[in-house]
Write a protein that holds these residues in place. Structure first.
Motif, short mmCIF file in Angstrom:
data_model
loop_
_atom_site.label_atom_id
_atom_site.label_comp_id
_atom_site.label_asym_id
_atom_site.label_seq_id
_atom_site.Cartn_x
_atom_site.Cartn_y
_atom_site.Cartn_z
N LEU A 197 0.86 -1.31 0.00
CA LEU A 197 0.13 0.00 0.06
C LEU A 197 0.96 1.29 0.12
N LYS A 198 1.87 1.20 0.52
CA LYS A 198 2.85 2.44 0.46
C LYS A 198 3.40 2.76 -0.92
N ASP A 199 3.74 1.61 -1.47
CA ASP A 199 4.09 1.89 -2.98
C ASP A 199 2.88 2.37 -3.80
N MET A 200 1.86 1.94 -3.66
CA MET A 200 0.57 2.37 -4.47
C MET A 200 0.22 3.78 -4.01
N LEU A 212 -7.54 7.88 -2.70
CA LEU A 212 -7.10 6.42 -2.92
C LEU A 212 -8.07 5.68 -2.18
N MET A 213 -8.64 4.61 -2.60
CA MET A 213 -9.69 3.94 -2.17
C MET A 213 -9.04 2.31 -2.21
N VAL A 214 -9.24 1.74 -0.91
CA VAL A 214 -8.71 0.19 -0.93
C VAL A 214 -9.93 -0.58 -0.49
N ILE A 229 -9.96 5.00 2.81
CA ILE A 229 -10.12 6.10 2.25
C ILE A 229 -9.10 7.05 2.59
N THR A 230 -7.83 7.31 1.68
CA THR A 230 -6.93 8.26 2.11
C THR A 230 -6.96 9.42 0.89
N HIS A 231 -7.19 10.67 1.63
CA HIS A 231 -7.01 11.75 0.92
C HIS A 231 -5.46 12.04 0.31
N ASN A 345 -0.72 4.60 7.53
CA ASN A 345 0.61 4.42 8.49
C ASN A 345 -0.22 3.87 9.92
N ALA A 346 -0.31 2.84 9.84
CA ALA A 346 -0.84 1.93 10.94
C ALA A 346 -0.12 2.12 12.34
#
Length: 368
Positions: A197-200, A212-214, A229-231, A345-346
């Protein structure tokens, strides 16, 4: 019952002996322990009422309709308690049925009458300092002018979504992603494969994606179970639990529409500071300029911290004097589990909100 007759412990059953004694004394009917009968360990006698005995106490001294179940006098006798609860329940049920019948009659006759507001958990919500007033808050307005979504609401940025799933999506998951990419304008699907996910996230920032929606799925039901959902590029990131998902093709009476037009966006009941921030994040996924000719409507309805996603189309009838909603789909229910500063970033992320089961002990307390 003759004088001196007692029950024999070694004979027939105690119940049968008691019944025979009652029949011999002229007392007919089944044996009941609550009707003046005292049962001891080895024998029983019938207690007769005397002229000086006190009358039986009333179950409800006041108006039964104004008595609540919690206000019933406590009694150590279980049968008395059951009788009190049952009698009060029957009285209220009959009174309610009579009142509803009268109201229906008045409605048919065109008679106006006072309608009571129904009680619900939403209306009994606990007071909260984070609740925003209906007219808005000046401090929140100033924060909205400088937050991460300010450029979007000023029409300086057009939403561009990157959609992906966890590795090895199922057939049902692919069908769901196909519908979501179709109804959300300017969204693009990318296969996850073995990328982290970091690379994406870095790839999405380099290619000027705004969000980004996963999507996650349950391996047992093969349906969506979670959503990140990441803005981009600076966050925030929210995680939602997904339940009750149904595709548009599986909804009875669903219709089709022209997905090339920008939909109208409706967000209901996001009344707290946390809800206001989540509503702005959900709004940033869709263009701010809806095309009403397409008659499409996407709704996020919050009720008791559960957000219901629905996709409708307007249907005008009787030359536009009437309007109905036809569901297009898909539909699902969302519940926010956490809101985090920055991107995914968990480990080192700073959380604005984390849902825990102990926070939901009181059913009248809500956060969104």
């Amino acid at each position: 019952m003759g004088k001196g007759k007692k029950l024999k412990p070694g004979g027939a059953s105690m119940m049968a002996q008691q019944k025979n004694l009652m029949m011999a004394s002229g007392k007919t009917g089944m044996f009941k322990r609550k009707n003046g009968i005292i049962r001891l360990s080895k024998w029983a006698v019938v207690k007769k009422k005397k002229p000086g005995d006190k009358p039986k106490r009333e179950l409800f001294p006041g108006d039964p309709m104004e008595t609540r179940f919690s206000e019933i006098p406590e009694s150590r006798n279980k049968m008395v308690r059951t009788e009190m609860f049952g009698k009060l329940y029957r009285i209220k049920r009959e009174a309610r049925a009579t009142l509803m019948k009268e109201n229906r009659t008045k409605t048919k006759a065109g008679i106006q009458f006072e309608k009571k507001e129904p009680r619900s958990i939403d209306k009994m919500r606990r007071p909260d300092d984070t609740l925003l007033p209906p007219e808005g808050d000046e401090e929140i307005r100033r924060e909205d002018e400088i937050d991460e979504f300010a450029e979007y609401f000023k029409n300086e940025t057009t939403p561009k979504l990157m959609v992906t799933t966890q590795p090895q999506p199922t057939v049902k998951m692919k069908q769901f992603i196909k519908e979501m990419v179709t109804i959300i304008p300017n969204s693009h699907y990318f296969k996850r494969e073995s990328y982290a996910l970091k690379d994406m996230t870095e790839y999405a920032v380099e290619n000027e994606f705004t969000d980004l929606m996963v999507w996650q799925y349950n391996r047992t039901t093969q349906k969506p179970s979670g959503l990140y959902i990441t803005h981009l590029p600076h966050g925030p990131t929210s995680y939602w639990r997904i339940t009750r998902c149904r595709l548009g093709a599986h909804i009875k009476g669903s219709v089709k529409c022209n997905t090339g037009e920008n939909p109208e966006l409706i967000l209901n009941n996001f009344d707290t500071q946390l809800g206001h921030r989540l509503a702005r994040q959900l709004s940033s996924l869709f263009p701010q300029s809806p095309n009403f000719k397409g008659r499409r409507n996407i709704t996020f309805h919050n009720q008791r911290d559960y957000v219901f996603f629905r996709h409708y189309r307007y249907q005008f009838k009787d030359n536009g004097s009437r309007c109905a909603l036809a569901e297009i789909g898909p539909r699902f229910t969302m519940k926010c589990r956490y809101l985090q500063h920055g991107t995914l970033n968990a480990r080192e992320g700073e959380y604005e909100f984390i849902w825990r089961p102990d926070l939901q002990v009181d059913r009248k307390r809500f956060f969104v």
